[in-house]
Design an enzyme around this catalytic site. Sequence first.
Site, PDB file in Angstrom:
ATOM      1  N   GLN A 179       0.808  -1.214   0.000  1.00 62.97           N
ATOM      2  CA  GLN A 179       0.000   0.000   0.000  1.00 62.97           C
ATOM      3  C   GLN A 179       0.850   1.276   0.000  1.00 62.97           C
ATOM      4  O   GLN A 179       0.309   2.371  -0.164  1.00 62.97           O
ATOM      5  CB  GLN A 179      -0.930   0.018   1.222  1.00 62.97           C
ATOM      6  CG  GLN A 179      -2.009  -1.039   1.202  1.00 62.97           C
ATOM      7  CD  GLN A 179      -3.059  -0.807   0.134  1.00 62.97           C
ATOM      8  OE1 GLN A 179      -3.116   0.247  -0.511  1.00 62.97           O
ATOM      9  NE2 GLN A 179      -3.903  -1.796  -0.086  1.00 62.97           N
ATOM     10  N   SER A 198       3.245  -4.787  -5.093  1.00 62.53           N
ATOM     11  CA  SER A 198       2.265  -5.359  -6.014  1.00 62.53           C
ATOM     12  C   SER A 198       1.885  -4.340  -7.073  1.00 62.53           C
ATOM     13  O   SER A 198       1.684  -3.160  -6.774  1.00 62.53           O
ATOM     14  CB  SER A 198       1.017  -5.795  -5.234  1.00 62.53           C
ATOM     15  OG  SER A 198       0.034  -6.321  -6.098  1.00 62.53           O
ATOM     16  N   HIS A 200      -0.901  -4.093  -9.105  1.00 65.54           N
ATOM     17  CA  HIS A 200      -2.274  -3.626  -9.343  1.00 65.54           C
ATOM     18  C   HIS A 200      -2.723  -2.549  -8.360  1.00 65.54           C
ATOM     19  O   HIS A 200      -3.806  -1.986  -8.514  1.00 65.54           O
ATOM     20  CB  HIS A 200      -3.250  -4.798  -9.369  1.00 65.54           C
ATOM     21  CG  HIS A 200      -3.592  -5.374  -8.031  1.00 65.54           C
ATOM     22  ND1 HIS A 200      -4.773  -5.101  -7.377  1.00 65.54           N
ATOM     23  CD2 HIS A 200      -2.921  -6.218  -7.224  1.00 65.54           C
ATOM     24  CE1 HIS A 200      -4.818  -5.749  -6.238  1.00 65.54           C
ATOM     25  NE2 HIS A 200      -3.698  -6.434  -6.116  1.00 65.54           N
ATOM     26  N   THR A 236       7.739 -19.317 -16.308  1.00 63.42           N
ATOM     27  CA  THR A 236       7.927 -18.293 -17.330  1.00 63.42           C
ATOM     28  C   THR A 236       7.393 -16.952 -16.830  1.00 63.42           C
ATOM     29  O   THR A 236       6.266 -16.859 -16.357  1.00 63.42           O
ATOM     30  CB  THR A 236       7.208 -18.687 -18.632  1.00 63.42           C
ATOM     31  OG1 THR A 236       7.693 -19.966 -19.061  1.00 63.42           O
ATOM     32  CG2 THR A 236       7.450 -17.658 -19.720  1.00 63.42           C
ATOM     33  N   CYS A 323      -9.222  -8.733   0.418  1.00 69.48           N
ATOM     34  CA  CYS A 323      -8.801 -10.116   0.609  1.00 69.48           C
ATOM     35  C   CYS A 323      -9.551 -10.784   1.748  1.00 69.48           C
ATOM     36  O   CYS A 323      -9.632 -12.000   1.821  1.00 69.48           O
ATOM     37  CB  CYS A 323      -7.298 -10.181   0.899  1.00 69.48           C
ATOM     38  SG  CYS A 323      -6.273  -9.543  -0.432  1.00 69.48           S
TER      39      CYS A 323
END
Length: 380
Positions: A179, A198, A200, A236, A323
Amino acid sequence: MRKIYLDNAATTQPLAICSDIYTEYAQELWQNPSALYADATRVQTKVEEAKKTLLRAFGSSVHRCVFTSCGSESANMVILRGARQKKNMNYVCGGAEHPCVEESFKYLAEQGYPVTFIKPDRHGVITPAQVAEAVDADTALVSVMHVNNETGAKNDIEKIAAAVKAKNAQAMFHADGVQAYCKERLTNTSNIDYYTVSAHKLHAHKGTGAVFYKENTPLKPYILGGGQEGGLRSGTQNTLGIFSFAAAVSYFMEEADKEQAGRVRDIFLEACSGIEDIVLLTPEDSEQACRHIVNLSVLGVRGETLLHTLEQQGICISTGSACSSKKGKSRIAKALGLSEEEAEGAIRISFSPFTTQEEVLTAAAQIKKEAELLRRFTRK
């Protein structure tokens, strides 16, 4: 109906440039970066350039970067595979962490390792002194989040990390920076061994995270296989996600109005000040609060009811971590010692550089209107 999106702590709308990145990826940069021919080598070069971009934003020239699938994987990798796990080792964890951190430490506790959970204040803040007191000569890893995803509380992880090292120079320090990354400036990262992020949360695609780690710190692969990412994360690479992550970080460093979220936050709080019986759960001290998350409790109203009522007006907020939204009562409310009424009425509003004054004023007015209406049915 016009939508007003105020749940940016849950996820963010991808930048317009992500569409261009997808087109370039699909037409020119789709090759496997582990292959040896020239086009694939070019893709691998861009992956390495993306790492440098992310580390520049973090403010370090001594850390390295490994890409993962998300912030949760990153935290799991650090906690479960990033410390010297010997029988006499113990662990220290913040008491209001994201589930990806808390559940990892609970797993270690189940395996027989002593874990100390530091109790935060009622806003989610943890002090360096509290952490230092819990550290001893056998502490392997300490983890304290940078910005609390539910309350917006900001921990001084630079001072906390320094306090840990002063008590035990061999103890590793990790901060969940999901955050905070690109939103809260760090001036000294030298005592931070691991920092997890992260994509997104920064207006990039979902499906990409990263671990920043100091060279020679303990870190073993969490996913085994082909040995990608320097042998630390097989599979990958999600090159589309990596390229969009780097572009979003560049946007935040070079173009984003870094003050906009703070401006609309202040306007929103001022507009909410006239609402009867609300309790600010976010720290009032600006040094202890981030600028893009506000958590408040509308007493006498269920937060979930208010959320759905606002949704009908095109306004998207949350009651806490996305979440944890399907797991019932917030474990954070319990950790902070909130009363049942405070916990039940809690809502989270989170802003972005694209949130406007008009949007937050509309949202505040609607919260006031709906709160007054709902209280007629809940209060006698």
